[in-house]
Design an enzyme around this catalytic site. Structure first.
Site, mmCIF file in Angstrom:
data_model
loop_
_atom_site.group_PDB
_atom_site.id
_atom_site.type_symbol
_atom_site.label_atom_id
_atom_site.label_comp_id
_atom_site.label_asym_id
_atom_site.label_seq_id
_atom_site.Cartn_x
_atom_site.Cartn_y
_atom_site.Cartn_z
ATOM 1 C CE LYS A 37 -0.720 0.409 5.016
ATOM 2 N NZ LYS A 37 -0.015 1.676 5.154
ATOM 3 C CB THR A 38 4.032 2.225 1.685
ATOM 4 O OG1 THR A 38 3.509 1.970 2.987
ATOM 5 C CG2 THR A 38 4.905 3.476 1.741
ATOM 6 C CG ASP A 224 -1.179 4.839 4.785
ATOM 7 O OD1 ASP A 224 -1.885 3.884 4.436
ATOM 8 O OD2 ASP A 224 0.014 4.721 5.145
ATOM 9 C CD GLU A 225 -2.156 1.996 8.282
ATOM 10 O OE1 GLU A 225 -3.193 1.314 8.348
ATOM 11 O OE2 GLU A 225 -1.022 1.504 8.224
ATOM 12 C CD GLN A 260 -3.458 -4.537 8.228
ATOM 13 O OE1 GLN A 260 -2.419 -4.259 8.821
ATOM 14 N NE2 GLN A 260 -3.529 -4.526 6.906
ATOM 15 N NE ARG A 621 1.643 -6.311 11.200
ATOM 16 C CZ ARG A 621 1.276 -5.624 10.122
ATOM 17 N NH1 ARG A 621 2.000 -4.611 9.713
ATOM 18 N NH2 ARG A 621 0.205 -5.972 9.438
#
Length: 831
Positions: A37-38, A224-225, A260, A621
């Protein structure tokens, strides 16, 4: 196609390319963990600029941490060049709001030098409010009031609205404290973290010209997020973007993953991402499922866990990197045994797999669990760092130093000035300070303004009464010192030079240098580190001011403590803190019902769903190796409590797990004695022993564990003693698992029974003053009962812990506090 555009889109998969080149309608990118996504965000920004669709200054990209913002800027600088991104805004929500509010301070009605109060400062001010407004801090603790005020601000509720909505005495006290708190913030020319977003939304709504200016400026807004946004952040995005009916409205791109969403306790609402297509009916949604981080074994485990949450958008992570190593599972006798296994595995990985300490992270659900891990790391000599404990900027000496600088920048900063007024000791007593506070209250001015009246009385207000000559002279000297620092700042002195001046002239450094306390030596070292931070900031930003540096310091988060590169230390942190990070090797510890998922979630489906998302985050993670561990018994309030395996273990396909030890010593003893109701391989159930909440019964798998606790030889632990201790603890715990242990875990009966206050969780048959030692003595109370406590007020029982005469009740009171109360002593009355 332009060569820069070709470089930017090269290597993107079809879904990523579609997201990067999308035009027009609002865009939702549902990006699974590790799906790039980044890269999609930075590539989209680069594509917009390289293709000529936007100028750099028309871009506003919002991330959740300064670290993420810095990484995004570095990627864009590498792709586009430093000059191309100079006018671009890439920052956190709070940083963007600070820039807007400092520019629009006239519309805000405050001076541009306002101070930003962190959580500690906010609680300190709330404590002053309680004292000055005669609010009972036993019934209404300042920390609780601060948290509840924060919740109101995150929902954009003003003090006036809170007062109008107050339906009982408790909410009336809250509304009164909120209003008084805001008045004192204004007097101090200060804002807390939640004010930054709430005030920006208010300015944009109440000043159409300001809103139009920023909509013209930012033609493309990228967030983002997005799953972690709260209502205030949602409204900020809407206000900055505008609507299709506005002459000027920007293109909106949001990136996130509902699976998430783990920050409900901070006010985040999963609704923002789940309802995006309802909020923007013309929106385009693109799903990213290919993972570039983890092995398929890890991803399949994550898919298995999250699939048990209902109502989610179907999504299955996959990778072309292969299955990789199996997940390693371990069932420990205790938290010490669990930590010993972690230590031994880290040593083995270093010897056999070439893994360095910096490649490893150990996760736990709550900070309290870190103690056992740290103890074992210290004994074994493994270097480690704890992220999310006492932060550097929260240390006393750092807070003192920054308070001096805040007082220099903002002469009305009440909290900072009162913090340092007698630090170091200047012979000023509480009576003198209170006289200044009363003068401030009388004339409705800040404490800083009233302090100036001590040595230089205001023409209208006159001198401050009730202060002796010696105290007056000391206060006047203090004000003069701050004024000299202010002159340095206005003349453009570097932040490190002003810090040096404040620490020397105040006598703070002399106080530490002359101290015999060995801790003061480390405090001097911490101040030296702060000085280095100021020097580095000045080198990187030669034109920046002291206020600019203080803004940067104020907006530091836990995740920003993680330095880039391998520092040769194992990282210890909560799963919440680990969000957005990745490690080659991850240990997820404490996988027991009552620990992870947390006890309070076991009777609330919404909270349990969030705990499952948290487990999903923990698992994803890991890049190469994943370990899952649990302890059969864990110390709770000084006594061992036996917890059943986490339901999240059961949700991972058994074929993915290599169980190094599949049952505890206590389980092995019960099995050899022919008892039913024990746990099978890997912590899965052999038979119906703990009741509902775990799905269908599972067949008994092969027992691969040895039944012996793990004892790493390098720690010097005597194996025979450890084995004896394990057997003794197992015998003491094993009498009645369906009583105390399950009551403490909140799963003695089914979840539905717990919600209804089933006696299986609380008032077991025969409970009373003479109840046996292995069942809860609930004194006729049950989970779900409404009770009243003479000090804490009304509340509801949410769980019982302990057994017999040691039974305690967990009670959530109307103030928002949750207390553990020993029933033998607590004056609880059932309502």
């Amino acid at each position: 196609m332009d060569s820069r555009v070709q470089r930017i889109v090269a290597g993107l998969n079809p879904q990523q390319l579609e997201a990067v080149t999308h035009s027009g309608a609002p865009l939702l990118v549902v990006a699974g963990a590790g799906s790039g996504k980044t890269r999609v965000l930075t590539s989209r920004i680069g594509y917009l600029i390289a293709s000529g669709r936007a100028a750099p200054g028309q871009i506003l990209a919002i991330t959740f941490t300064n670290k993420a913002a810095r990484e995004m800027r570095e990627r864009l600088e590498s792709a586009l060049g430093g000059s191309a991104i100079r006018t671009m805004w890439v920052s956190t929500f709070h940083s963007a709001c600070v820039r807007i509010l400092r520019s629009e301070h006239d519309a805000l009605g405050m001076r541009s030098t306002f101070t930003i109060y962190d959580a500690q400062d906010a609680q300190r001010l709330m404590k002053l409010v309680c004292r000055e407004e005669n609010i009972d801090i036993r019934a209404h603790p300042p920390k609780s009031l601060s948290r509840r005020v924060s919740d109101l601000k995150n929902d954009l509720v003003t003090p006036e609205q809170a007062a109008d909505d107050a339906a009982d005495q408790d909410s009336q006290v809250l509304a009164h404290a909120y209003a008084a708190y805001q008045i004192r913030l204004r007097q101090a020319n200060a804002m807390d973290f939640d004010d930054l977003i709430m005030s920006t939304v208010d300015v944009l709504r109440s000043h159409p010209d300001v809103a139009d200016h920023y909509r013209r400026r930012f033609r493309h807004i990228l967030v983002d997020e997005y799953q972690d946004t709260n209502r205030a952040q949602y409204e900020l995005v809407r206000a900055l973007t505008g609507t299709a009916e506005d002459d000027n409205h920007g293109e909106l791109t949001v990136v996130g993953d509902a699976d998430q969403s783990i920050y409900a306790f901070r006010g985040a609402t999963i609704r923002n991402i789940e309802d995006f297509e309802k909020d923007f009916p013309e929106a385009r949604t693109i799903l990213l499922e290919q993972n570039y981080r983890s092995t398929q074994s890890i991803l399949s485990a994550a898919n298995g866990i999250i699939a048990n949450n209902s109502g989610r958008r179907p999504k299955r992570l996959w990778t072309d990197r292969g299955d990789g190593e199996k997940i390693v599972g371990y069932v420990a006798d205790s938290e010490a045994d669990e930590s010993a296994f972690v230590v031994s595995e880290i040593d083995r990985l270093r010897d056999d797999a070439g893994i360095s300490y910096g490649d490893v992270a150990v996760f736990y659900r709550t900070n309290a669990q870190s103690r056992a891990v740290e103890d074992m790391f210290v004994r074994s000599g493994i270097p480690y760092r704890v992220i999310g404990g006492t932060r550097f900027y929260e240390r006393r000496e750092i807070k003192d130093a920054l308070a001096y600088l805040h007082a220099i920048v903002n002469r009305d900063d009440t909290v900072s000035i009162r913090r340092i007024l007698n630090m170091p000791k200047r012979g000023l007593g509480a009576k003198s300070e209170e006289a200044v506070a009363m003068h401030a209250a009388r004339w409705d001015v800040s404490f800083g303004a009233a302090l100036c009246d001590v040595g230089d009385p205001h023409p209208e207000r006159g001198p401050v009464s009730g202060i002796g000559k010696k105290a007056s002279a000391t206060m006047a000297g203090f004000v003069s010192m701050l004024e000299s620092g202010r002159e340095m700042a206005e003349a453009g002195a570097a932040p490190d030079a002003i810090l040096d001046f404040a620490m020397e002239e105040s006598g703070y450094l002399d106080m530490l240098r002359s101290s015999d306390d060995p801790q003061d030596e480390s405090r001097l070292e911490n101040l030296a580190e702060l000085h280095s931070v100021a020097v580095d900031f000045h080198k990187a930003n030669p034109d920046a001011t002291l206020a600019d540096w203080l803004d940067q310091v104020s907006l530091v988060s836990d995740a920003d403590q993680l330095a880039d590169g391998d520092e040769g230390e194992v990282t210890l942190m909560t799963v919440h803190t680990a969000k957005g990070l990745e490690f080659p090797v991850v240990f997820v510890t404490g996988l027991e019902d009552g620990t992870f998922p947390h006890m309070r979630s076991l009777i609330d489906p919404a909270e349990l769903a969030e705990e499952r998302r948290l487990a999903y985050v923990a698992v994803t993670r890991a890049r190469q190796r994943l370990y899952i561990t649990r302890a059969a018994a864990r110390a709770s309030w000084g006594a061992p409590q036996e917890f059943p395996p986490s339901r999240f273990i059961e949700e991972i396909p058994d074929s993915l797990i290599d169980w190094r030890r599949s049952e505890s010593s206590a389980d092995a003893m019960r099995r050899s004695g022919g008892r039913t109701g024990t746990w099978g391989s890997g912590g899965r159930r052999r038979s119906e022993s703990f009741g509902g909440g775990y799905g269908d019964e599972l067949d008994d798998g092969p027992v691969v564990g040895s039944g012996k606790g793990f004892v790493p030889g390098k720690l010097g632990v005597d194996a025979a003693k450890q084995k004896r201790r394990g057997k003794q603890a197992g015998a003491a715990r094993g009498a009645n698992r369906s009583g105390a242990a399950n009551a403490s875990a909140g799963v003695g009966e089914s979840v539905s029974d717990a919600a209804a206050g089933s006696p299986g969780l609380g008032a077991a048959d025969g409970a009373g003053p003479n109840a046996g030692p292995s069942v809860p003595d609930t004194y006729g109370l049950a989970v779900g009962d409404s009770v009243v406590h003479k000090s804490f007020g009304r509340g509801k029982i949410v769980a019982f812990e302990g057994t017999g005469r040691n039974t305690t009740a967990r009670v959530t009171f109307s103030s928002g506090q949750t207390k553990r109360l020993a029933l033998r002593f607590a004056p609880l009355e059932k309502i």
